[in-house]
Design a protein around this motif. Structure first.
Motif: not given
Lengths: 93, 334
Positions: B51-55
């Protein structure tokens, strides 16, 4: 004991043969020490689980089911419960 | 038989216990190196994610090249999964990725602080981070092929024990497969039972939400294929030796037992317990309730993240000491 008898028994032998005898004795001692160390290590490793000594034989009537305590291990307590209901003690958790 | 995570693989191989179900990717490398254990059937699918950070501006696997990824431990199942994903997408996980080892319960915090760009984790962490709005899925084992069609956990037994007790091994395997089918039919009841009987250090809400996301559809044929697929991709990802014949490895690792078949699984009927199911809406509400219940300084937040991906002492061992965030921070600075 072995070391002493080897050296004393060969009292008149050359320094070379006495040295060989002592070396051989050390080899035996080393092998014995390695054996003790390996045995102790194996005991420690086997202690990783809370072992039930009554069911450790390969042909034991019981089945030992291991678990760590994870979310995805949900079938394990269910299986145990089902076996308990049937009063079947052949599964051991 | 309650075991310690740190010695779990060796304890099975040495015969401290006979059978369990566990992660395929966690055992394949040791089997390649000679561990005498056998996979017997598939239990469930889908607990690992990248998963990647939403920012961040990371939206694809390729976008992760050159980025920093938080992982609960090198060699853990989430790490192996991420390496497989990178290997099949032409990314060298050794050179193109900067790995940062963090406690599983602090992966979200590391995203918040910008210490990492992405994380790889196992349930329930993935669902919690999504519910908290911190990450977006980049690779999801329950959705993306070929992972969606393979088992992450399979029944696995001591090789010598299976050879000496094939009928007993088959009976125990069938019992576990029936348990898996029961979990699929009644996830909420199964989750509550596991917590109630103290099989794990979790809460009913978290355990229900995590279990509801996994697919407990047992199979034998698909389980065998999963071992082949995982082996091939772990070799591509350089997690197995280049000279390893993965087909031979999978053949050696998987064993068929009399009376354990897909036909038998199909014929298996399990009861449906009233109120034992979880609707998709309810799943989200459970996670939301859990987040509200948790507080930043709760040291037992980590203890609830009952993960197959942490080094011991960890949440897999309820008896392990609960480390506070300040202690963890102090350890990092040393």
């Amino acid at each position: 004991m072995q070391s002493t008898s080897l050296i004393e028994g060969k009292g008149s032998a050359s320094i070379g043969s006495t040295y060989c005898a002592i070396s051989k004795t050390f080899e035996y001692e080393m092998i014995f020490q390695k054996f003790i160390t390996a045995a102790a290590f194996t005991v420690l490793l086997l202690a990783g689980c809370r072992k039930n000594p009554a069911s450790s034989a390969p042909h034991s009537n019981k089945v030992r089911v291991g678990y760590v305590g994870l979310t995805c291990e949900a079938p394990i307590p269910l299986t145990r419960k089902a076996f308990s209901r049937r009063r079947d003690s052949s599964l051991n958790w | 038989m309650k075991c310690n995570w740190a010695t779990y693989k060796d304890a099975l191989a040495l015969g401290s216990y006979d059978i369990t179900h566990h992660l395929v990717m966690y055992f394949l490398k040791p089997i390649e190196q000679g561990l005498d254990v056998r996979f017997l059937a598939g239990i469930h699918r889908g607990c690992l994610r990248v998963q990647a950070g939403v920012k961040t501006n990371i939206h694809t696997i390729q976008d992760l090249k050159g980025k920093r990824i938080g992982v609960p431990g090198m060699g853990t199942p989430p790490f192996v999964f991420a390496n497989r994903v990178f290997g099949t997408h032409g990314i060298d996980a050794g050179k193109d990725i900067t790995w940062k080892v963090l406690p599983a319960g602090e992966l979200g915090l590391a995203i918040d602080k910008g210490e990492v760009d992405a994380v790889c984790n196992a349930e329930p962490i993935g669902s919690l981070l999504i519910a908290e709005g911190k990450v977006r899925n980049i690779a999801d084992q329950i959705v993306d092929e070929p992972y969606a069609s393979e088992y992450c956990c399979e029944v696995i037994a001591n090789g010598k024990w299976v050879d000496a007790n094939p009928h007993r091994a088959a009976a125990a395997t069938r019992a576990l497969l029936k348990g898996a089918k029961w979990v699929e039919t009644n996830p909420k009841t199964a989750a509550l039972l596991a917590v109630e009987k103290k099989y794990l250090a979790s809460t009913p809400e978290l355990n229900t939400a995590a279990l509801a996301r996994l697919r407990y559809v047992p199979s034998v044929r698909l389980a065998e294929e999963s071992v082949h697929t995982a082996g091939r991709e772990m070799k591509v990802a350089k997690m197995l030796a280049p000279e390893t014949d993965t087909e031979a490895l999978a053949k050696r690792a998987f064993m068929h037992l009399d009376g354990v078949s897909d036909e038998w699984i199909k014929s298996l009927q399990v009861e449906t317990v009233a109120g034992g199911q979880v609707s998709p809406d309810e799943d989200i509400r459970l996670i939301a309730a859990l987040i509200q219940k948790d507080t930043e300084d709760s040291c037992c937040r980590r203890q609830m993240f009952d993960q197959p991906d942490q080094e011991a002492p960890n949440l897999a061992d309820p008896d392990a000491p609960c480390l506070s965030k300040t202690m963890i921070a102090a350890e990092r600075t040393q």
